[in-house]
Design an enzyme around this catalytic site. Structure first.
Site, PDB file in Angstrom:
ATOM      1  N   TYR A   2       0.854  -1.191   0.001  1.00 14.68           N
ATOM      2  CA  TYR A   2      -0.013  -0.052   0.040  1.00 14.68           C
ATOM      3  C   TYR A   2       0.895   1.210   0.007  1.00 14.68           C
ATOM      4  CZ  TYR A   2      -3.434  -3.342   1.187  1.00 14.68           C
ATOM      5  OH  TYR A   2      -4.173  -4.557   1.203  1.00 14.68           O
ATOM      6  N   HIS A  64       1.993 -12.338   2.151  1.00  2.49           N
ATOM      7  CA  HIS A  64       0.729 -11.730   1.484  1.00  2.49           C
ATOM      8  C   HIS A  64      -0.024 -12.786   0.650  1.00  2.49           C
ATOM      9  CE1 HIS A  64      -1.003  -7.752   0.740  1.00  2.49           C
ATOM     10  NE2 HIS A  64      -2.114  -8.576   0.604  1.00  2.49           N
TER      11      HIS A  64
END
Length: 722
Positions: A2, A64
Site C-alpha cells: 500500500y 501476502h
C-alpha cells in the site's frame, strides 16, 4: 504494497510521543508477491517495512500470498526476525488449507493468523473450521464485501430492521460469532463508532444459518479464480520488480503546506459517470479471417470519471465514484477493479441490466461501442440523493471537489438529469466543479452537448477542452482565433490520431489565442486545453494551457516528452493531476471555492503548477497498458523534484526502477544490453536539454543503445539518465 508504511509510522510515533504506550498498538505488515521471488528479497522487503515504520518492531509480519514454489522459502527467511525481536509473530494471508499443509511441514515458527476474505456472500466454512481447529486466528478482510451486495441482501436488511441495527452491524456481529477477527475499514468517524457498537446484541443460531446461506457455489468458484490469479504475482504500485529502497517522506514541490499532501484526509473528490469494459487485440495479432477469428485480446476497465477517481486515489486522496452497474460478473469486474484501487463505491447503484463495452481495432482505426442498453444508459430516475452525498463527502469540514465529464449527459435523459442535479447540488453546497467537455461524436453533436453545458457555466470553475472541441466551440460561438488581437484566419492543425497532432504545426500558436478569445466570450470558468504532438518514431510531446482571470498559464516552455504504452487514460490522469493541485491550493488558502474577479474564476498563482502536474500525471499514466494509472504520490513527487523548472522526459514510472541489483549485476545487465544493440551511440553533452533532444533523435533513427558520458551536464544530478 500500500506504499504507506513511512506515513503510518510517522503518525503512530507522533501518537506515542503524546504519552501512549507501544503495547496499545498492534501493527501488521506484509511481504508482497513481487518480493517473494527468493528468500533474500523477502527478508529485504521485511527489513524495509520495519525500518519505514520505525516502531522498534512489528506485531505480526505476514506473507501476502502463497506464491507457488516460493512462499515456503520466503516464510523461512522471515523466521529469524521473530527470534531477533523485530517481529513478535509471523502470519500468512490468503492461504488455503493445502497451502498451510505445505508450509507447516518445514517451519519452526508456526503462523498465528491467516487473513482471507470472509463475508456473508463468501463464507468458506471448511476453511474457517480447518484453521480455527489448529489454533490459528482467522482474520476476515472485506467483511462487508466492499462494493458488493452483502449490505443489500434481504436476509441482512430484514434482520437489521427487526433488531434496530444497520446491515453492517449485523454482518460484523455474524462474523464475530463465527470467532473471526474482523477488519472493517472506514474513514468516517460516525461509521467507525457504528462498526464497534456490536456488543449489545446477539444473533440466534437460525439467524446465523440464514446469513450463511447467502454464499453460493458460484461465489466460491469466482473467489478461487481470483486466488489462482493473484498468488502467481500481481504487480505492486512500484511495478513488476522488487520494492524500492526505504522511502523518506518529502513534501511535493508546490506552494502548499506539506501537511495537506500526505493522506489528503481534508480533500475529498466525487464524480458521476459510466464505466465500460474495453477489448483490444494484442498488438500484431491477426483478428480477422483466421478460423473462428481466434486471437488474443487485452481486456481492461475504463470510463473517464472512474479513471480520474482511480488516479486521485493513487495519490492518496479520498475519491468516490458514483455510477450504475449491472448485477453479475461483468459489473463485479468493474467493482473489484475500482475497489482494488481504493476508490469509494458506497453510492454505486447495482441493478438488473447489461455492461457497456467497446472494441478497439487500432490497425483500422475503428472503435465499436455497445452501450445503448447498458445499466448506466437505462438508469431509472432519482437513484441518487446528491444533497446527501455531498453532505457525507463534506463531513468533518473537509473540502470537496466534484469532477464531471461531458459524456454522462449524452447517455440518456435520466443520466443527463442526474448529471445536472449533481452540478446544481454542488453549487448549493459550495463545492467547486470541474468539467472535461470530452465530446464524443458517436453520442451526438458538439452543439447538442453545448446546449446542456452552457446554462451550467456559472456553476463550473474549470472547463477542460480538447484541441478539436476548441475549434468546434469557437465555431458555435461565432469566434475566430485572435479576435482580440486582430482577426486572422483560423487554420486547423493536422490531426494524426487520438487527439495527437503533427509536430510540424504551430499547435500552441493556433490554440492559445483561440482559447483566450473563448474565455473572454464566456465570462466565467477558467478554460484549459491539453496539446500533444507526435514526431516520427512515436515520440510524443505534451503541454497545456489554462486561462483564468489572472491571464494565460502554459507549460509550452517545459513540455513533457514520452512514448505512450497505451493511447487511453492520459486525459483522465491529466485532469486528476490538475485538480489535485488546485484543490490543495484552495485548502491552503482556506477557501472552499476559487475567487472570482468580475465573474471570472481565478486560481491565483497555482495554475501553472497545476497543469504541469497534469502533464506529468498523464505521461506517467501511459507508462502502462490500460485506462487506470498506477502512478503513486511517490512517482509524482520524484518526477516533479528531479525536473523542477525543466522539460520532463518520462520513460518509466520512477517506482518501477529496481534499486536492488548489486554493482556487478548492473554491469552484467548493461553489457547484455550493449551486446544486443550491436551499434552504440555515444553522447557527451554540455547542454542538458540538447542532450535529451539528441538522444530522442538517435532513438527515432533506430539506435537500441545510447551511452552517456559521466561528465555530461545533468548526469551527476541524476536527471539525464532517466
Amino acid at each position: 504494497f500500500y506504499d504507506n508504511e513511512a506515513e503510518v509510522g510517522a503518525e503512530l510515533r507522533s501518537w506515542l510521543a503524546e504519552g501512549h504506550d507501544r503495547s496499545e498498538l498492534y501493527v501488521t505488515t506484509k511481504v508482497w508477491t513481487t518480493d517473494l521471488v527468493n528468500p533474500k528479497a523477502a527478508l529485504r522487503s521485511a527489513d524495509i517495512s520495519i525500518a519505514e515504520l520505525d516502531l522498534d518492531y512489528v506485531d505480526c509480519l505476514m506473507v501476502h500470498w502463497p506464491t507457488p514454489d516460493k512462499h515456503v522459502a520466503a516464510y523461512l527467511a522471515l523466521e529469524p526476525l521473530v527470534k531477533a525481536g523485530r517481529a513478535k509473530t509471523l502470519g500468512v494471508s490468503n492461504y488455503t488449507p493445502q497451502d498451510y499443509e505445505e508450509l507447516i511441514a518445514h517451519v519452526s515458527v508456526p503462523p498465528t493468523v491467516n487473513t482471507f476474505e470472509v463475508n456473508p456472500m463468501l463464507f468458506r466454512r471448511s476453511w474457517v473450521n480447518y484453521f480455527q481447529g489448529r489454533g490459528i486466528i482467522v482474520q476476515a478482510y472485506k467483511p462487508l464485501q466492499r462494493g458488493g451486495d452483502t449490505l443489500k441482501a434481504d436476509a441482512v436488511t430484514e434482520l437489521a430492521a427487526r433488531l434496530g441495527k444497520s446491515p453492517g452491524q449485523v454482518c460484523i456481529r455474524w462474523a464475530m460469532q463465527k470467532g473471526l477477527v474482523v477488519l472493517v475499514k472506514s474513514s468516517r468517524a460516525e461509521r467507525q463508532r457504528e462498526n464497534i457498537s456490536v456488543l449489545d446484541f446477539e444473533l440466534t443460531t437460525e439467524e446465523c444459518a440464514k446469513i450463511d446461506s447467502l454464499t453460493t457455489n458460484e461465489a466460491i468458484a469466482t473467489a478461487q479464480g481470483h486466488y489462482e490469479k493473484r498468488r502467481t504475482g500481481t504487480p505492486a504500485p512500484w511495478g513488476e520488480g522488487l520494492r524500492p529502497e526505504r522511502r523518506i517522506i518529502a513534501s511535493l514541490s508546490m506552494d502548499v503546506p506539506p501537511q495537506v499532501l500526505l493522506g489528503d484526509s481534508k480533500v475529498r473528490f466525487v464524480s458521476f459517470g459510466e464505466a465500460m469494459i474495453r477489448f483490444q487485440p494484442v498488438l500484431g495479432q491477426c483478428w480477422q479471417g483466421v478460423p473462428s477469428a481466434v486471437s488474443d485480446f487485452t481486456r481492461s476497465v475504463g470510463g473517464d470519471e472512474l479513471n480520474v477517481m482511480v488516479a486521485l486515489s493513487k495519490l492518496g486522496c479520498d475519491a468516490s465514484w458514483i455510477s450504475v452497474l449491472p448485477r453479475g460478473p461483468l459489473g463485479d469486474v468493474v467493482k473489484t477493479c475500482a475497489a482494488d484501487a481504493n476508490v469509494c463505491l458506497e453510492h454505486v447503484a447495482t441493478v438488473e441490466g447489461s455492461m457497456g463495452c467497446y472494441h478497439v481495432f487500432p490497425d483500422v482505426r475503428l472503435t465499436h461501442f455497445e452501450r445503448k442498453h447498458s445499466a448506466f444508459c437505462t438508469q431509472a430516475r432519482g437513484l441518487f440523493d446528491w444533497k446527501q452525498i455531498l453532505a457525507e463527502r463534506g463531513r468533518d469540514a473537509a473540502l470537496v471537489w466534484m469532477h464531471q465529464s461531458g459524456i454522462s449527459p449524452m447517455l440518456g435523459a435520466n443520466a443527463r438529469d442526474s448529471w445536472l442535479e449533481a452540478i446544481r447540488s454542488a453549487e448549493a453546497a459550495s463545492v467547486p466543479v470541474s468539467v472535461d467537455l470530452n465530446h464524443r461524436p458517436a453520442l451526438g453533436t458538439l452543439s447538442q452537448l453545448w446546449e446542456i453545458v452552457e446554462p451550467e457555466l456559472s456553476r463550473i470553475c474549470l472547463l477542460i477542452l480538447s484541441v478539436d472541441s476548441t475549434f468546434g466551440l469557437a465555431e458555435i460561438l461565432g469566434l475566430k482565433a485572435g479576435a482580440e488581437h486582430g482577426e486572422r484566419p483560423t487554420k486547423k492543425p493536422r490531426v494524426k490520431a487520438g487527439g495527437v497532432y503533427s509536430a510540424d504545426d504551430d499547435l500552441n500558436g493556433l490554440i492559445q489565442p483561440l482559447i483566450e478569445t473563448i474565455h473572454a466570450k464566456l465570462q466565467g470558468p477558467a478554460l484549459a486545453c491539453v496539446m500533444k504532438t507526435r514526431a516520427a518514431g512515436g515520440k510524443q510531446q505534451r503541454w497545456s494551457l489554462l486561462v483564468d482571470a489572472q491571464g494565460t498559464h502554459t507549460t509550452a516552455e517545459v513540455p513533457t516528452g514520452h512514448m505512450p504504452k497505451d493511447e487511453c487514460g492520459g486525459g483522465s490522469a491529466w485532469a486528476a493531476g490538475t485538480i489535485h493541485y488546485l484543490s490543495h491550493g484552495l485548502l491552503a488558502a482556506k477557501q472552499r471555492l476559487p475567487q472570482r474577479e468580475a465573474g471570472l474564476v481565478s486560481f491565483s498563482s497555482g495554475a501553472s503548477c497545476a497543469i504541469r502536474r497534469g502533464d506529468i500525471m498523464a505521461a506517467l499514466s501511459q507508462e502502462i497498458v490500460g485506462d487506470h494509472t498506477t502512478a503513486s504520490l511517490a512517482d509524482l513527487n520524484d518526477t516533479e523534484q528531479r525536473f523542477k523548472g525543466k522539460p520532463v522526459p518520462v520513460n518509466r514510472l520512477p517506482s518501477a526502477a529496481s534499486t536492488s541489483l548489486s554493482a556487478s549485476e548492473r554491469v552484467t545487465k548493461a553489457l547484455e544490453r550493449l551486446e544486443n544493440a550491436k551499434v552504440i551511440a555515444i553522447i557527451r553533452a554540455k547542454h542538458e536539454l540538447r542532450a535529451v533532444e539528441r538522444a530522442m533523435e538517435l532513438a527515432d533513427m533506430g539506435f537500441k543503445a545510447i551511452e552517456v558520458t559521466a561528465d555530461s551536464a545533468g548526469f551527476k544530478e541524476g536527471r539525464l539518465m532517466p
